[in-house]
Motif scaffolding. Structure first.
Motif, PDB file in Angstrom:
ATOM      1  N   ARG A   1     -15.685   2.990  -3.769  1.00 50.30           N
ATOM      2  CA  ARG A   1     -15.706   4.244  -3.139  1.00 50.30           C
ATOM      3  C   ARG A   1     -15.015   4.208  -1.834  1.00 50.30           C
ATOM      4  O   ARG A   1     -15.055   3.068  -1.402  1.00 50.30           O
ATOM      5  N   GLY A   2     -14.757   5.226  -1.310  1.00 47.67           N
ATOM      6  CA  GLY A   2     -13.926   5.253  -0.035  1.00 47.67           C
ATOM      7  C   GLY A   2     -13.479   6.446   0.290  1.00 47.67           C
ATOM      8  O   GLY A   2     -13.623   7.447  -0.277  1.00 47.67           O
ATOM      9  N   VAL A   3     -13.000   6.470   1.391  1.00 49.28           N
ATOM     10  CA  VAL A   3     -12.611   7.836   2.325  1.00 49.28           C
ATOM     11  C   VAL A   3     -10.967   8.016   2.036  1.00 49.28           C
ATOM     12  O   VAL A   3     -10.390   7.219   2.236  1.00 49.28           O
ATOM     13  N   VAL A   4     -10.832   9.363   1.348  1.00 51.40           N
ATOM     14  CA  VAL A   4      -9.121   9.382   1.422  1.00 51.40           C
ATOM     15  C   VAL A   4      -8.591   9.502   2.823  1.00 51.40           C
ATOM     16  O   VAL A   4      -8.756  10.171   3.439  1.00 51.40           O
ATOM     17  N   THR A   5      -7.598   8.638   2.865  1.00 50.12           N
ATOM     18  CA  THR A   5      -6.801   8.676   4.202  1.00 50.12           C
ATOM     19  C   THR A   5      -5.168   9.230   3.743  1.00 50.12           C
ATOM     20  O   THR A   5      -4.794   9.680   4.978  1.00 50.12           O
ATOM     21  N   ALA A   6      -4.881   9.297   2.827  1.00 51.55           N
ATOM     22  CA  ALA A   6      -3.353   9.672   2.829  1.00 51.55           C
ATOM     23  C   ALA A   6      -3.314   9.960   1.258  1.00 51.55           C
ATOM     24  O   ALA A   6      -3.786   9.308   0.065  1.00 51.55           O
ATOM     25  N   ALA A   7      -2.515  11.250   0.996  1.00 49.13           N
ATOM     26  CA  ALA A   7      -2.285  11.667  -0.434  1.00 49.13           C
ATOM     27  C   ALA A   7      -0.767  11.881  -0.859  1.00 49.13           C
ATOM     28  O   ALA A   7      -0.081  12.598   0.325  1.00 49.13           O
ATOM     29  N   TYR A   8      -0.320  11.477  -2.129  1.00 51.35           N
ATOM     30  CA  TYR A   8       1.124  11.748  -2.429  1.00 51.35           C
ATOM     31  C   TYR A   8       1.285  12.506  -3.678  1.00 51.35           C
ATOM     32  O   TYR A   8       1.555  11.578  -4.765  1.00 51.35           O
ATOM     33  N   PRO A   9       0.815  13.622  -3.860  1.00 52.32           N
ATOM     34  CA  PRO A   9       0.785  14.136  -5.192  1.00 52.32           C
ATOM     35  C   PRO A   9       2.296  14.538  -5.484  1.00 52.32           C
ATOM     36  O   PRO A   9       2.936  14.840  -6.568  1.00 52.32           O
ATOM     37  N   THR A  10       3.399  14.575  -4.317  1.00 52.69           N
ATOM     38  CA  THR A  10       4.799  14.986  -4.694  1.00 52.69           C
ATOM     39  C   THR A  10       5.562  13.820  -4.049  1.00 52.69           C
ATOM     40  O   THR A  10       4.947  12.918  -3.263  1.00 52.69           O
ATOM     41  N   GLY A  11       6.629  13.580  -4.342  1.00 47.48           N
ATOM     42  CA  GLY A  11       7.644  12.573  -4.136  1.00 47.48           C
ATOM     43  C   GLY A  11       7.882  11.181  -4.436  1.00 47.48           C
ATOM     44  O   GLY A  11       8.685  10.554  -4.581  1.00 47.48           O
TER      45      GLY A  11
ATOM     46  N   GLY B   1       0.042   9.009  -6.220  1.00 43.38           N
ATOM     47  CA  GLY B   1      -1.327   8.722  -5.918  1.00 43.38           C
ATOM     48  C   GLY B   1      -1.905   8.733  -4.389  1.00 43.38           C
ATOM     49  O   GLY B   1      -1.255   9.809  -3.758  1.00 43.38           O
ATOM     50  N   LEU B   2      -2.931   8.184  -3.950  1.00 45.29           N
ATOM     51  CA  LEU B   2      -3.524   8.362  -2.703  1.00 45.29           C
ATOM     52  C   LEU B   2      -4.131   6.895  -2.552  1.00 45.29           C
ATOM     53  O   LEU B   2      -4.119   5.976  -3.104  1.00 45.29           O
ATOM     54  N   TYR B   3      -4.333   6.899  -0.998  1.00 48.74           N
ATOM     55  CA  TYR B   3      -5.035   5.936  -0.553  1.00 48.74           C
ATOM     56  C   TYR B   3      -6.355   6.265  -0.186  1.00 48.74           C
ATOM     57  O   TYR B   3      -6.586   7.238   0.303  1.00 48.74           O
TER      58      TYR B   3
END
Length: 953
Positions: free
Chosen positions: A271-281, A285-287
């Motif tokens: 479990r974690g809080v989403v800090t960054a997301a890269y659906p494009t580029g 994925g996400l952090y």
């Protein structure tokens, strides 16, 4: 010459090698929570291809001892290579291949196959276990043809492009021609930097792009990544149903306290809080990060990271920063980055403590960096830009933690010394990438319509400029390099919200150096008025629309392709030289018109002088004509002198060093001229010698003699030749000065040797002072290191009256600003300012020579310099009153944005000029005003007026 030093693919170098950094990357094959297929690749190959060719194994600075050819299978099925071979033929060969290596086995879908070859020496690490090998496969490092054949028989290939039916008939599966090879697909790959610079030919699209044009499909990268059949760690699509037996673990437990997760290969729920997301580029994925972590982290006790990369394009699109989520997937290490390939995820309703950015300085060890991998950080301390070459390609910078960029090892200390090694260690400790949250190659045909991040808008991002972080970033690890990532893909349209930094504007007007005579050295970046469209055989580099811009190969021209591009190049050079404040300028890399199309040797020199006078006023500049005695064997580029006749006069004839084995047929011969300031006598005479020594690289057909093979000590190839050139130049200068009856000698130019290398030491050991070394500045940038290969050496009798400074207008600027990159990207960053008029910075020397003059007789008055806005651009209004009551004055107004001369200005008369800067904002600077008259002696005054910065944006 601009070096090809991409950071995208990075080898694991030995502990003594410089840290090479990457712009970041993501898996070419995207696995997503929704079971998406492979990421689409432009012009994807449908067969096995040559994905990488490493041609300098064992040479100085080589990361690996052995050369190799890497194959890649981009298809969805395994491919047998039984009965196939890899073959090589020299660049000019017309017969059968000269060497072959037979292949056996198969290449898995999406897999690699490593073919080892010969070696140039003992430098470098061993390759991963090759799948096939043959020491006879020893390709040239600069030019040749490599073929993947569906037979073991030696091929006899036709010259020209080998594709389609021609390739099929010749049993060619894939072929790569490079350098000056006569056999290729479409066009050969060019731009190889020489054996002493770590590099390899690398196929775009993570090895999968194949448009049947080698020049378009492959580039030269400085990072070498051999992969064999057992080294394919590319993630595959996760199964639709997660494996049974999953484990629940915290992110810190998943990360562990080493560089490898203890859960690799296991299914984990965390479990974690989403800090960054890269659906494009391309990151796909996400952090996520454990709630409540971060803040004031003590790296002495913080051993496991609380952040984690979740690999799933669909999850990156579904989830948003700030959401508290539960994710299940398989743990893996992808190129050193711990990641969770997600199969399921959900948003949790729990209220949890916020994640705080870890406020930390950039850790100097990998162990401490590992403890922050994937975490949100607010970088503490100072950072400066260390390299901006890749910003034009991948939207990434190399940063240096601290206040200074990285210094070339042989600028910092003698080759092999503790000081030189300390420069390497310094880079390993302080280097980190600033990336754009994407894998986009903005130079590829598919992406040139996408505007460059960071640079779009025209604001400078120069090497040495301070970087201020305005938002937190993710400390990321991809392709063997640590990087700061924005919290989403950075594009110019979202820069206000996403761009994590601001850059200091370090642009300045030309430095003011005291002296009665000012001498400069300026490398004019292959200034050729004979353009590529005027000569047969020339091949161009083209812009994003296919328009020719510069000459690539095939003829003696080296500069602009046509008149329009020459005008762009010339405008920047003219503005730079006219803004420099020099009275004598040594020019390097200007066309020797005699060798290109048989014109007068001075044709290009005369045209540049005309252009300078058109901007500065008729008669401002003159050039020194070529001497009568010319070498029999000259290069297509040469050295030359231009000067301001109002200020200085040539005494006697110029002279080239003719008949020296160190130069003839090897490098540009030195040119000597005696100069006397107006108003000065023979005691003010000074000899200036213009130089351009042999370069550090090797090319096809080169045969380095004793001491000239790159030894790996950082001095490059042809070091012994450059030492001989230094000695020959000293003898030549001494003899010429003795005939001119002066002992004042100034050696200037491009010596192709950094400040602590043997050629420079030969000159300083002879009693000369390296004036550039007193400035604290450097003239050149290569591979993320600054250093000076352009110098000014003063003889012992001159050093006491000489001062110097360097105008950093070129080497520290992004290459995107250069005329040669015009319209390479939809963000066209070319402008007419002096900045990036070349790749070398000019050095300016002030000589306090005895002249008869009276400043009091001139009396310039009422200087004004005011910036104002019009139509969103800055204009600079300037004026001065000619105050001398008896004599008309010649008056010159000089700024970084232009130079205007007024002649015979009556006493107490005002003259003015409005300069169009062409910029939306300008830094603070100075107007320089020179007043002058001649009545048998020179009378002059130079004064300045400061103006503030102005922003019209």
């Amino acid at each position: 010459m601009d070096g090809q030093h991409s950071w995208r693919r990075v080898a694991a170098l030995s502990a003594t090698a410089a840290l090479v950094v990457t712009g970041g990357g993501a898996a070419a094959w995207a696995a997503t929570g929704g079971g998406d297929g492979p990421t689409a690749q432009a012009a994807a190959a449908s067969h096995v291809v040559i994905s990488e060719a490493y041609l300098s194994g064992g040479s100085a600075n080589a990361p690996y001892t052995t050369k190799f050819v890497e194959l890649f299978n981009p298809t969805s099925k395994a491919v047998s290579v039984d009965g196939w071979s890899v073959q090589y033929r020299p660049a000019t060969g017309t017969g059968a291949s000269t060497s072959t290596v037979a292949l056996a086995g198969s290449i898995a879908a999406g897999g690699h196959y490593l073919v080892a070859g010969g070696s140039n020496g003992a430098t470098g690490a061993a390759l991963p276990t090759p799948d096939a090998s043959g020491a006879a496969l020893n390709p040239s490092g600069s030019a040749g043809t490599i073929a993947l054949a569906s037979t073991t028989d030696k091929l006899t290939l036709p010259a020209g492009s080998v594709t389609g039916d021609v390739a099929t008939a010749a049993h060619v599966v894939d072929l790569v021609g490079y350098g000056t090879s006569n056999t290729f697909e479409g066009h050969p790959v060019t731009g190889l930097p020489g054996n002493s610079t770590p590099s390899s030919l690398q196929r775009a699209g993570d090895g999968a792009t194949d448009t049947d044009d080698n020049a378009a499909d492959l580039t030269v990268g400085s990072t070498v990544t051999p992969q064999n059949t057992g080294d394919d760690t590319t993630p595959t699509d996760p199964p639709t149903d997660p494996p049974t037996g999953g484990t629940t673990a915290t992110i810190a437990e998943v990360q562990g306290t080493t560089d490898t997760s203890p859960y690799v290969g296991k299914t984990v729920t965390t479990r974690g809080v989403v800090t960054a997301a890269y659906p494009t580029g391309g990151y796909n994925g996400l952090y996520i990060q454990t709630p409540g972590t971060g803040g004031d982290v003590d790296l002495a006790t913080h051993h496991a990271s609380d952040g984690l990369f979740v690999y799933s394009t669909k999850a990156a699109g579904d989830l948003k920063p700030g959401q508290y989520v539960e994710v299940t997937g398989t743990v893996s290490e992808y190129s050193g980055l711990t990641e969770l390939s997600a199969t399921t995820w959900s948003v949790l309703p729990d209220a949890v403590p916020a994640v705080k950015p870890a406020t930390v300085a950039f850790p100097q060890t990998d162990v401490q960096r590992e403890s922050l991998e994937g975490m949100l950080v607010a970088p503490a301390g100072h950072y400066v830009v260390a390299d901006n070459y890749d910003t034009n390609y991948y939207g990434s910078f190399l940063l240096a933690a601290g206040d200074k960029p990285f210094v070339q090892p042989t600028q910092a200390g003698r080759p092999g010394s503790a000081e030189a090694q300390a420069a390497v260690t310094d880079r390993a400790a302080r280097g980190v990438v600033l990336d754009d949250g994407a894998t986009t190659n903005y130079s590829s045909a598919a992406n040139t319509s996408k505007p460059l991040p960071y640079l779009t808008g025209g604001k400078p991002a120069r090497v040495g400029a301070q970087v201020t972080f305005t938002t937190p970033v993710i400390l990321d690890y991809r392709y063997d390099a640590w990087a700061f990532e924005p919290l989403a893909q950075l594009t110019p349209d979202v820069a206000d919200a996403v761009q994590p930094v601001m850059f200091e504007n370090t642009r300045t007007d030309a430095p003011k150096v005291a002296g009665t005579l000012h001498v400069s050295s300026f490398n004019v970046l292959n200034y050729f008025t004979t353009t590529g469209d005027q000569l047969s055989g020339c091949q161009p580099y083209t812009d994003r629309e296919g328009n020719p811009i510069t000459v690539k190969t095939g003829c003696n021209a080296r500069g602009a392709w046509d008149a329009a591009n020459l005008q762009r190049q010339q405008t920047k050079i003219v503005n730079a030289i006219n803004g420099l404040g020099a009275d004598v300028v040594s020019l390097e890399e200007i066309e020797n018109s005699l060798t290109t199309d048989g014109e007068n040797r001075d044709a290009s020199l005369a045209k540049l002088t005309d252009a300078l006078n058109a901007a500065a006023g008729a008669g401002t500049w003159k050039y020194v004509p070529s001497p009568a005695n010319l070498p029999a064997d000259e290069d297509v580029i040469r050295v030359a002198f231009i000067y301001k006749p109002e200020v200085v006069k040539p005494v006697g004839a110029s002279q080239l060093l003719v008949g020296s084995a160190a130069f003839d047929g090897v490098a540009r011969q030195p040119l000597a001229q005696t100069w006397r300031p107006v108003g000065g006598g023979a005691k003010a005479d000074v000899v200036v010698v213009s130089n351009h020594f042999k370069s550090k690289g090797t090319f096809d057909g080169d045969h380095p003699g004793p001491g000239d093979t790159d030894s790996g000590d950082g001095q490059g190839a042809y070091n012994a030749t450059r030492v001989k050139e230094a000695q020959a130049t000293l003898d030549f200068a001494h003899a010429y000065a003795e005939a001119a009856k002066t002992d004042k000698i100034l050696l200037v130019g491009d010596f192709n040797a950094y400040g602590q290398e043997d050629p420079v030491k030969a000159i300083t050991d002879a009693g000369y002072t390296d004036l550039g070394a007193t400035t604290g500045k450097q003239t050149y940038l290569f591979d993320g290191y600054v250093g000076s290969i352009d110098h000014a050496f003063a003889s012992s009798s001159l050093a006491g009256v000489a001062k110097a400074d360097i105008w950093n207008i070129n080497s520290v600027e992004p290459i995107a600003n250069e005329y040669s990159r015009y319209n390479y990207n939809v963000s066209n960053l070319y402008d007419t300012t002096p900045f990036r008029s070349s790749d070398h910075d000019p050095i300016l020397v002030g000589l306090d020579l005895p002249v008869k003059s009276s400043h009091a007789d001139v009396k310039l008055k009422a200087l004004t310099a005011k910036a104002f806005c019009s139509a969103g651009k800055v204009y600079l209004s300037t004026s001065v009153v000619a105050g001398e009551p008896k004599h008309p004055l010649d008056v010159r107004l000089t700024t970084s944005y232009g130079d205007r001369k007024f002649t015979k200005v009556a006493p107490l008369t005002s003259v003015s000029q409005v300069f169009a800067t062409g910029k939306a904002s300008i830094p603070a600077g100075n107007l320089t005003v020179a007043g002058y008259y001649w009545d048998g002696a020179g009378h002059y005054q130079v004064d300045t007026k400061a103006y503030p910065a102005k922003d019209c944006g």
